[in-house]
Design an enzyme around this catalytic site. Sequence first.
Site, short mmCIF file in Angstrom:
data_model
loop_
_atom_site.label_atom_id
_atom_site.label_comp_id
_atom_site.label_asym_id
_atom_site.label_seq_id
_atom_site.Cartn_x
_atom_site.Cartn_y
_atom_site.Cartn_z
N ASN A 1 10.82 -23.67 -49.84
CA ASN A 1 11.89 -23.48 -48.86
C ASN A 1 12.76 -24.73 -48.81
O ASN A 1 12.50 -25.69 -49.53
CB ASN A 1 11.32 -23.11 -47.48
CG ASN A 1 10.42 -24.21 -46.94
OD1 ASN A 1 10.87 -25.31 -46.68
ND2 ASN A 1 9.14 -23.90 -46.79
N ASP B 1 4.18 -19.11 -45.37
CA ASP B 1 3.19 -18.21 -44.76
C ASP B 1 2.36 -17.50 -45.83
O ASP B 1 1.23 -17.10 -45.57
CB ASP B 1 3.90 -17.17 -43.88
CG ASP B 1 4.43 -17.81 -42.60
OD1 ASP B 1 3.74 -18.71 -42.08
OD2 ASP B 1 5.53 -17.45 -42.15
N LYS C 1 3.44 -20.57 -68.61
CA LYS C 1 4.72 -20.03 -68.14
C LYS C 1 4.75 -18.52 -68.38
O LYS C 1 4.59 -18.08 -69.53
CB LYS C 1 5.85 -20.73 -68.90
CG LYS C 1 7.22 -20.34 -68.43
CD LYS C 1 8.29 -21.08 -69.20
CE LYS C 1 9.65 -20.51 -68.87
NZ LYS C 1 10.68 -20.99 -69.79
N PHE D 1 6.67 -26.55 -33.91
CA PHE D 1 8.09 -26.23 -34.03
C PHE D 1 8.22 -24.71 -34.18
O PHE D 1 7.27 -24.05 -34.63
CB PHE D 1 8.68 -26.88 -35.28
CG PHE D 1 9.28 -28.24 -35.04
CD1 PHE D 1 8.47 -29.32 -34.71
CD2 PHE D 1 10.65 -28.43 -35.12
CE1 PHE D 1 9.02 -30.58 -34.49
CE2 PHE D 1 11.21 -29.68 -34.91
CZ PHE D 1 10.41 -30.76 -34.59
N LYS E 1 4.77 -18.16 -29.74
CA LYS E 1 4.03 -19.12 -30.58
C LYS E 1 3.32 -20.16 -29.71
O LYS E 1 2.20 -20.56 -30.00
CB LYS E 1 4.99 -19.81 -31.57
CG LYS E 1 5.40 -18.90 -32.71
CD LYS E 1 6.41 -19.52 -33.66
CE LYS E 1 6.86 -18.48 -34.68
NZ LYS E 1 8.01 -18.85 -35.48
N LYS F 1 -0.70 -19.99 -30.19
CA LYS F 1 -1.31 -21.09 -30.98
C LYS F 1 -1.88 -22.20 -30.09
O LYS F 1 -2.22 -23.26 -30.58
CB LYS F 1 -0.27 -21.64 -31.96
CG LYS F 1 0.28 -20.58 -32.94
CD LYS F 1 1.06 -21.18 -34.09
CE LYS F 1 1.71 -20.09 -34.93
NZ LYS F 1 2.24 -20.58 -36.21
O1 PMT Z 1 12.69 -30.86 -43.02
P1 PMT Z 1 14.12 -30.73 -42.50
O2 PMT Z 1 15.10 -30.42 -43.62
O3 PMT Z 1 14.54 -31.91 -41.67
O4 PMT Z 1 14.18 -29.46 -41.55
C1 PMT Z 1 13.49 -29.47 -40.34
C2 PMT Z 1 12.85 -28.09 -40.04
C3 PMT Z 1 13.94 -27.04 -39.90
C4 PMT Z 1 11.90 -27.68 -41.16
C5 PMT Z 1 12.06 -28.26 -38.69
O5 PMT Z 1 12.95 -28.62 -37.67
C6 PMT Z 1 11.33 -27.00 -38.30
O6 PMT Z 1 11.85 -26.11 -37.66
N1 PMT Z 1 10.04 -26.89 -38.74
C7 PMT Z 1 9.19 -25.70 -38.57
C8 PMT Z 1 9.56 -24.69 -39.61
C9 PMT Z 1 8.70 -23.46 -39.55
O7 PMT Z 1 8.05 -23.16 -40.50
O8 PMT Z 1 8.72 -22.82 -38.41
P2 PMT Z 1 7.82 -21.49 -38.08
O9 PMT Z 1 8.43 -20.95 -36.85
O10 PMT Z 1 7.71 -20.62 -39.28
O11 PMT Z 1 6.38 -22.10 -37.81
C10 PMT Z 1 5.91 -22.36 -36.50
C11 PMT Z 1 5.03 -23.59 -36.49
O12 PMT Z 1 3.79 -23.30 -37.16
C12 PMT Z 1 5.60 -24.83 -37.11
O13 PMT Z 1 5.20 -25.95 -36.35
C13 PMT Z 1 4.93 -24.87 -38.48
O14 PMT Z 1 4.77 -26.22 -38.96
C14 PMT Z 1 3.57 -24.24 -38.18
N2 PMT Z 1 2.93 -23.51 -39.29
C15 PMT Z 1 3.51 -22.38 -39.78
C16 PMT Z 1 2.84 -21.67 -40.77
C17 PMT Z 1 1.60 -22.13 -41.24
N3 PMT Z 1 0.95 -21.49 -42.20
N4 PMT Z 1 1.06 -23.25 -40.74
C18 PMT Z 1 1.71 -23.95 -39.76
O15 PMT Z 1 1.22 -24.98 -39.30
#
Ligand code: PMT
Length: 396
Positions: free
Chosen positions: A203, A273, A283, A319, A333, A337
């Site tokens: 991503n 995810d 490859k 986040f 969330k 969580k």
């Molecule tokens: O890195 P930059 O370019 O500065 O950009 C910052 C950002 C946009 C990546 C950051 O601000 C941000 O939003 N990060 C979380 C991105 C994300 O994956 O969000 P989510 O809503 O899908 O996940 C929710 C939370 O679960 C997040 O804290 C994520 O780290 C966590 N997560 C998600 C999936 C997973 N398998 N394990 C996790 O820990």
Amino acid sequence: MKVIVGITGGIAAYKAPELVRQLVKAGHEVRCAATEHALEFVTRVTLETVSGNALYSDLFASGRTEHVSLKDWGDLLVVAPATANIIGKVANGIADDALSTLLLAFSGKPVVMAPAMNCEMWAHPAVQHNIETLKGWGIRMVGPESGELACGVSGVGRMAEPEQIAAYIASLSTHDSQLSTQKWLVTAGPTYERIDSVRFIGNYSSGKMGFALAQVLADAGADVELVTGPTALTIEHPRVRVTRVESAREMYAAATAAFPTCNGAILSAAVADYRPSECADHKLKKNGNEGMHLDLVQNPDILATLGSMKREGQTLVGFALETDNEEANAQRKLDKKNLDYIVLNSLRDKGAGFGVDTNKVTIIGRDGSRKESPLMSKKEVAQLIVEATALKDTQQ
Ligand code: PMT
């Protein structure tokens, strides 16, 4: 605290001895560093008398690398007044005299600037651009104030008064040691999920948000375990330990190992995810005109796992990167969580999210608290997040 007062060549330099006097009175050890032009406005004898220490103003005078020893000595560097010239030099990496060389060497420690200049100069796009660059690097600005300027006109450009600058430094010195007994985990960047030996699912995360959080936590005194996915970013801070990983499963292993000994964690990584159920060790070739189907399996949720491991007294911040139903999704969330806070950023906000140097967030607390930021540099957003979460219980 050991404070270095940098003085540059503006008329407000006449107020620098008063700032030095106030810092000494507040119990700080002070040394001064001045540019050649500053010494047109204030004398060496005055600065050495009020600080009680020799002035540093000539890069070559002692034949030693004094900018390095002074950098090792100081806990904080304040430049007052900071002219458009020194602001421009630092923003562009120019080190051509004693003070500018010291400023570039002073990385990883707090720097405060009190700009002072004519109002037209202050409003010039070049100066504003340089100020934003410095703020983005975490350099703190006090002022400038609006009022009558030395050139006879009124406008924004007056240096903040010495009392105001000294009070700001006092607030920082309390703030900067507040997390000194704590350890925090931060995740940053993307994860790459391998398809074959040359391709992956990834991503657009750059790691900027997470690296800014690590820097702010470390500046506030915490030891930081930064677990980051692939990024070109680097961080030089004696209190930050970086673990570089590639996939979600590697990030999971590093984060779950670090969390039990931490006071809290802020998870800003954009974790995939899903991953391909199989990774080819060669490859993959095109198969005629047929399409290709990838079978995906779910990755472990690191944040949810830390939520289930969380002990009493640990703080967990997640986040939420959303594109629609932002508030409802973030709240879901937060609850699901077992988080203490969730930082919501929406891709619908221009200038927020992936890759850019800015972000706009809403910090929602389990306790019902709520803080919204305007669009700011990721460093400023990180400061706000740390103040609302890690520092919350330490604020008076
Ligand atoms: O890195 P930059 O370019 O500065 O950009 C910052 C950002 C946009 C990546 C950051 O601000 C941000 O939003 N990060 C979380 C991105 C994300 O994956 O969000 P989510 O809503 O899908 O996940 C929710 C939370 O679960 C997040 O804290 C994520 O780290 C966590 N997560 C998600 C999936 C997973 N398998 N394990 C996790 O820990």
